[in-house]
Design a protein around this motif. Structure first.
Motif, PDB file in Angstrom:
ATOM      1  N   ALA A  33       0.867  -1.185   0.000  1.00 43.79           N
ATOM      2  CA  ALA A  33       0.000   0.000   0.000  1.00 43.79           C
ATOM      3  C   ALA A  33       0.899   1.228   0.000  1.00 43.79           C
ATOM      4  CB  ALA A  33      -0.909  -0.001   1.228  1.00 43.79           C
ATOM      5  N   LEU A  46      -3.006   0.039  -3.962  1.00 42.47           N
ATOM      6  CA  LEU A  46      -2.925  -1.224  -3.222  1.00 42.47           C
ATOM      7  C   LEU A  46      -2.524  -2.353  -4.156  1.00 42.47           C
ATOM      8  CD1 LEU A  46      -6.328  -1.063  -1.290  1.00 42.47           C
ATOM      9  CD2 LEU A  46      -4.112  -0.124  -0.588  1.00 42.47           C
ATOM     10  N   PRO A  69      -1.155   3.637   4.577  1.00 44.05           N
ATOM     11  CA  PRO A  69      -0.526   2.424   4.036  1.00 44.05           C
ATOM     12  C   PRO A  69      -0.123   1.431   5.124  1.00 44.05           C
ATOM     13  CG  PRO A  69       0.254   4.324   2.836  1.00 44.05           C
ATOM     14  CD  PRO A  69      -0.574   4.848   3.985  1.00 44.05           C
TER      15      PRO A  69
END
Length: 123
Positions: A33, A46, A69
């Motif tokens: 991410a 992603l 993330p």
């Protein structure tokens, strides 16, 4: 077609069960991410592992209100895996990560209440 995602929106019109089955929603684990600063709206890029049959797919997700993330790595998420890929800037989004709108309209990701094998299909 505009879909109202906010709570309290009226239900969509009725569909046949086979129509529902044509939308292939699977569980996968986020393995990467990263921020997506080039996107028009705040988003993350992603990489999601859907297991050996489907493999790893990429998704652009507008989920920055509730997720970073770091909080996504290793998390299981649900995504539609049978939409055609969509070009978003220089990034090719291969799956649509799904969630629900909170009271303000920000995305809250869907996840099962216990781990399931990557690639499991929603039914």
């Amino acid at each position: 077609m505009h879909v109202n995602h906010l709570p309290g929106a009226p239900a969509a019109s009725s569909i046949e069960f086979d129509t529902f089955l044509s939308v292939d929603i699977r569980i996968g684990t986020v393995v990467e991410a990263v921020p997506f600063p080039e996107a028009r709206k705040p988003a993350l890029k992603l990489t999601i592992d859907f297991g050996p049959t489907i493999g790893r797919k990429r998704s652009s997700a507008q989920i920055t209100e509730h997720y970073t993330p770091e909080t996504l790595l290793g998390r299981q998420v649900a995504a539609v895996v049978n939409f055609p890929p969509r070009q978003i800037g220089k990034f090719m989004s291969e799956v649509l990560t799904v969630g629900f709108a909170d009271e303000a309209g920000a995305v809250v990701l869907f996840k099962p209440d216990r781990p399931v094998p990557d690639g499991s299909r929603l039914f």
